[in-house]
Design a protein around this motif. Structure first.
Motif, PDB file in Angstrom:
ATOM      1  N   MET A   1       0.850  -1.363   0.106  1.00 31.51           N
ATOM      2  CA  MET A   1       0.100  -0.124  -0.050  1.00 31.51           C
ATOM      3  C   MET A   1       1.139   1.061   0.127  1.00 31.51           C
ATOM      4  SD  MET A   1      -2.987   0.837   2.685  1.00 31.51           S
ATOM      5  CE  MET A   1      -4.475  -0.126   1.831  1.00 31.51           C
ATOM      6  N   THR A   2       0.740   2.013  -0.978  1.00 25.85           N
ATOM      7  CA  THR A   2       1.486   3.375  -1.134  1.00 25.85           C
ATOM      8  C   THR A   2       1.023   4.421   0.024  1.00 25.85           C
ATOM      9  OG1 THR A   2      -0.114   4.519  -2.447  1.00 25.85           O
ATOM     10  CG2 THR A   2       1.674   3.085  -3.516  1.00 25.85           C
ATOM     11  N   LEU A   3       1.940   5.527   0.284  1.00 30.84           N
ATOM     12  CA  LEU A   3       1.431   6.624   1.170  1.00 30.84           C
ATOM     13  C   LEU A   3       0.266   7.262   0.670  1.00 30.84           C
ATOM     14  CD1 LEU A   3       2.475   8.206   3.198  1.00 30.84           C
ATOM     15  CD2 LEU A   3       3.899   9.574   1.941  1.00 30.84           C
ATOM     16  N   THR A   4       0.062   7.388  -0.628  1.00 29.55           N
ATOM     17  CA  THR A   4      -1.099   8.036  -1.005  1.00 29.55           C
ATOM     18  C   THR A   4      -2.543   6.917  -0.696  1.00 29.55           C
ATOM     19  OG1 THR A   4      -0.190   9.223  -2.936  1.00 29.55           O
ATOM     20  CG2 THR A   4      -2.456   9.030  -3.090  1.00 29.55           C
ATOM     21  N   ASP A   5      -2.235   5.932  -0.871  1.00 26.33           N
ATOM     22  CA  ASP A   5      -3.249   4.951  -0.471  1.00 26.33           C
ATOM     23  C   ASP A   5      -3.700   4.976   0.900  1.00 26.33           C
ATOM     24  OD1 ASP A   5      -3.404   4.121  -3.139  1.00 26.33           O
ATOM     25  OD2 ASP A   5      -2.341   1.864  -2.477  1.00 26.33           O
ATOM     26  N   ARG A   6      -2.809   5.303   1.799  1.00 28.07           N
ATOM     27  CA  ARG A   6      -2.681   5.373   3.212  1.00 28.07           C
ATOM     28  C   ARG A   6      -3.439   6.618   3.959  1.00 28.07           C
ATOM     29  NH1 ARG A   6      -0.887   1.076   6.014  1.00 28.07           N
ATOM     30  NH2 ARG A   6       0.635  -0.036   5.224  1.00 28.07           N
ATOM     31  N   ASN A  11      -7.050   3.600  -4.683  1.00 31.62           N
ATOM     32  CA  ASN A  11      -7.554   3.855  -5.907  1.00 31.62           C
ATOM     33  C   ASN A  11      -8.083   5.254  -5.952  1.00 31.62           C
ATOM     34  OD1 ASN A  11      -6.949   1.236  -7.206  1.00 31.62           O
ATOM     35  ND2 ASN A  11      -8.601   0.469  -5.888  1.00 31.62           N
ATOM     36  N   ALA A  12      -7.597   6.273  -5.095  1.00 34.88           N
ATOM     37  CA  ALA A  12      -7.985   7.518  -5.341  1.00 34.88           C
ATOM     38  C   ALA A  12      -7.591   8.228  -6.629  1.00 34.88           C
ATOM     39  CB  ALA A  12      -7.526   8.295  -4.178  1.00 34.88           C
ATOM     40  N   SER A  13      -8.677   8.963  -7.221  1.00 41.89           N
ATOM     41  CA  SER A  13      -8.381   9.691  -8.452  1.00 41.89           C
ATOM     42  C   SER A  13      -7.490  10.823  -8.243  1.00 41.89           C
ATOM     43  CB  SER A  13      -9.745  10.338  -8.823  1.00 41.89           C
ATOM     44  OG  SER A  13     -10.007  11.133  -8.116  1.00 41.89           O
ATOM     45  N   ASP A  65     -15.432   9.666  -2.910  1.00 43.64           N
ATOM     46  CA  ASP A  65     -15.942   8.492  -3.082  1.00 43.64           C
ATOM     47  C   ASP A  65     -14.907   7.432  -2.998  1.00 43.64           C
ATOM     48  OD1 ASP A  65     -18.252   9.681  -3.975  1.00 43.64           O
ATOM     49  OD2 ASP A  65     -17.729   9.486  -6.451  1.00 43.64           O
ATOM     50  N   SER A  66     -13.773   7.528  -3.234  1.00 40.00           N
ATOM     51  CA  SER A  66     -12.458   6.381  -2.841  1.00 40.00           C
ATOM     52  C   SER A  66     -12.653   6.187  -1.393  1.00 40.00           C
ATOM     53  CB  SER A  66     -11.117   6.604  -3.605  1.00 40.00           C
ATOM     54  OG  SER A  66     -10.706   8.056  -2.888  1.00 40.00           O
ATOM     55  N   ALA A  67     -12.671   7.295  -0.676  1.00 37.95           N
ATOM     56  CA  ALA A  67     -12.444   6.939   0.841  1.00 37.95           C
ATOM     57  C   ALA A  67     -13.761   6.281   1.464  1.00 37.95           C
ATOM     58  CB  ALA A  67     -12.130   8.329   1.575  1.00 37.95           C
ATOM     59  N   LYS A  68     -14.954   6.631   0.595  1.00 41.96           N
ATOM     60  CA  LYS A  68     -16.308   5.988   1.247  1.00 41.96           C
ATOM     61  C   LYS A  68     -16.120   4.526   0.866  1.00 41.96           C
ATOM     62  CE  LYS A  68     -18.581   9.695   2.461  1.00 41.96           C
ATOM     63  NZ  LYS A  68     -18.763  10.333   3.928  1.00 41.96           N
TER      64      LYS A  68
END
Length: 176
Positions: A1-6, A11-13, A65-68
């Motif tokens: 899992m990347t830092l952005t994923d965390r 899969n955040a846009s 949406d990605s966090a939801k």
């Protein structure tokens, strides 16, 4: 899992990442400016800036949406959501470093967020949104009208409640 994923969500846009980090950095810069203007010690300024980064960014990120999808994926329970709220101990960090932000104020804000989260997560699904908004409105009124909060962190309680009770706990758009 990347830092952005965390920090954002898997899969955040690109737009979600930009909005989240943009709000985090702008909020942190505003809070830092307020802290320096209030002549807070450097440790206090650093803590206030860190807390602002988390809350300004988190209020935006948790509404994406990605966090939801991530926080409300299958298998996530009220216990997970309550745990997420409970780990937000920032009121106590502020009590350590911001003169005039007392322990009672910290405990009250923390308790308002946790009690609100309990009300939202135990409500029937169709009532969670109105209960979240009602609880947030009441908690905001208590925090801004009945507690003594120094001007330098007047933004804190509203953002904490928005991030946790409105942005994080409400699952709308999680199915996208």
């Amino acid at each position: 899992m990347t830092l952005t994923d965390r920090l954002i969500a898997p899969n955040a846009s690109a737009g979600e990442v930009t909005a989240g980090f943009g709000a985090a950095f702008l909020g942190a810069a505003l809070a830092f400016g307020l802290a320096r203007h209030a002549d807070l010690a450097w440790l206090g300024s650093a803590v206030v800036t860190f807390v602002a980064f988390d809350l300004f960014g988190g209020a935006v990120v948790n509404a994406t949406d990605s966090a939801k999808r991530w926080y409300h994926r299958p298998g996530r329970t009220a216990r997970h959501h309550l745990g997420f709220v409970a780990i937000h101990i920032q009121p106590f960090l502020l009590a350590l470093v911001v003169p005039g932000f007392g322990w009672l104020t910290a405990a009250t804000i923390y308790s308002l967020a946790l009690a609100g989260a309990i009300l939202v997560t135990t409500a029937p699904r169709e009532l969670r949104r109105p209960i979240a908004f009602g609880t947030t409105a009441i908690a905001l009124t208590i925090a801004t009208s009945m507690l003594t909060i120094p001007h330098v962190v007047a933004w804190f309680a509203p953002l904490l409640l928005i991030k946790l009770l409105l942005a994080h706990l409400l699952p709308e758009d999680a199915a996208h």
